[in-house]
Scaffold this motif. Sequence first.
Motif, PDB file in Angstrom:
ATOM      1  N   MET A  55       0.830  -1.204   0.000  1.00 14.34           N
ATOM      2  CA  MET A  55       0.000   0.000   0.000  1.00 14.34           C
ATOM      3  C   MET A  55       0.864   1.253   0.000  1.00 14.34           C
ATOM      4  O   MET A  55       0.625   2.186  -0.775  1.00 14.34           O
ATOM      5  N   ARG A  58       2.488   1.631  -3.397  1.00 13.80           N
ATOM      6  CA  ARG A  58       1.544   2.062  -4.440  1.00 13.80           C
ATOM      7  C   ARG A  58       1.176   3.534  -4.282  1.00 13.80           C
ATOM      8  O   ARG A  58       1.043   4.252  -5.278  1.00 13.80           O
ATOM      9  N   VAL A  59       1.021   3.995  -3.038  1.00  7.96           N
ATOM     10  CA  VAL A  59       0.727   5.412  -2.792  1.00  7.96           C
ATOM     11  C   VAL A  59       1.901   6.276  -3.265  1.00  7.96           C
ATOM     12  O   VAL A  59       1.707   7.322  -3.895  1.00  7.96           O
ATOM     13  N   LEU A  62       1.801   6.565  -6.904  1.00 10.13           N
ATOM     14  CA  LEU A  62       0.766   7.511  -7.331  1.00 10.13           C
ATOM     15  C   LEU A  62       1.236   8.953  -7.179  1.00 10.13           C
ATOM     16  O   LEU A  62       0.944   9.806  -8.022  1.00 10.13           O
ATOM     17  N   SER A 139       1.076  -2.905 -10.085  1.00  8.73           N
ATOM     18  CA  SER A 139       0.612  -1.534  -9.872  1.00  8.73           C
ATOM     19  C   SER A 139       0.630  -0.693 -11.144  1.00  8.73           C
ATOM     20  O   SER A 139      -0.208   0.188 -11.322  1.00  8.73           O
ATOM     21  N   ILE A 157      -5.559   7.500  -4.391  1.00 12.02           N
ATOM     22  CA  ILE A 157      -4.943   7.075  -3.137  1.00 12.02           C
ATOM     23  C   ILE A 157      -5.991   6.464  -2.199  1.00 12.02           C
ATOM     24  O   ILE A 157      -5.759   5.419  -1.578  1.00 12.02           O
ATOM     25  N   VAL A 160      -6.895   3.009  -3.392  1.00 10.37           N
ATOM     26  CA  VAL A 160      -5.828   2.053  -3.080  1.00 10.37           C
ATOM     27  C   VAL A 160      -5.897   1.632  -1.617  1.00 10.37           C
ATOM     28  O   VAL A 160      -5.824   0.440  -1.285  1.00 10.37           O
ATOM     29  N   ILE A 161      -6.065   2.611  -0.719  1.00  9.31           N
ATOM     30  CA  ILE A 161      -6.113   2.312   0.715  1.00  9.31           C
ATOM     31  C   ILE A 161      -7.305   1.409   1.045  1.00  9.31           C
ATOM     32  O   ILE A 161      -7.178   0.422   1.774  1.00  9.31           O
TER      33      ILE A 161
END
Length: 235
Positions: A55, A58-59, A62, A139, A157, A160-161
């Motif tokens: 996570m 990935r954030v 982004l 991702s 975001i 994703v979370i």
Amino acid sequence: MEIFLQADTWVALLTLTFMEIVLGVDNIIFISLVAGKLPEHQQKKARIGGLALAMITRVLLLLGITWIIGLTKPVLTFGDFELSWRDIILLAGGIFLLVKSTLEIHHKVEGQHETERNVSAKSFGLAIGQIVMLDIIFSFDSILTAIGLTTEIVLMIIAVIISILVMMIFAKAISDFVNKHPTIQILALSFLILIGVMLIIEAVHYHVPKGYIYFSVFFSLSIEMLNMRYRKKND
């Protein structure tokens, strides 16, 4: 935060979240197989820790979305054929999945004992590293798809979370189910081979509709569930 007063924002958020969860199915399967090789007391830590790091990764990707878009620019040219960093990453990830899944199927079919085949896999750090590496590879497609749905980074975001939290909730149940049934393990590994082939095909610029792949997987899973029920009734 005026964007959250608009109906289109919530539609985009729901769509993004659903997309992230669907695209996360392959992640959960891979995590189940990797974590299942660890000692029992480390399995939950590997699942939660791997997803948490995924996570965060990935954030961060982004937040560096401009850099991600730049990875689609050609860096290698062979005549009329061009390769970008994104293509190279997808190609490497596809080959990794093909090799790892094929070796795992070989070990299961040959019937090697757990102690013989999982010496390196029982490294907690290695398991976490594999989970994060595969999540980074997966991702790229989800991020590039998200860009086509919205330009709001905050929505991406949040999606994703939420999707990672959903994965954390269901990861143990899926992991226990996959690791309890050998035939489901083979099916899951076959699914990862299919994903690996898809990544390689995508890397050489041939688009494969993911709906076909997910349909074939769910169809195969449905047939296997019927087989399991039949075997249970006749035991």
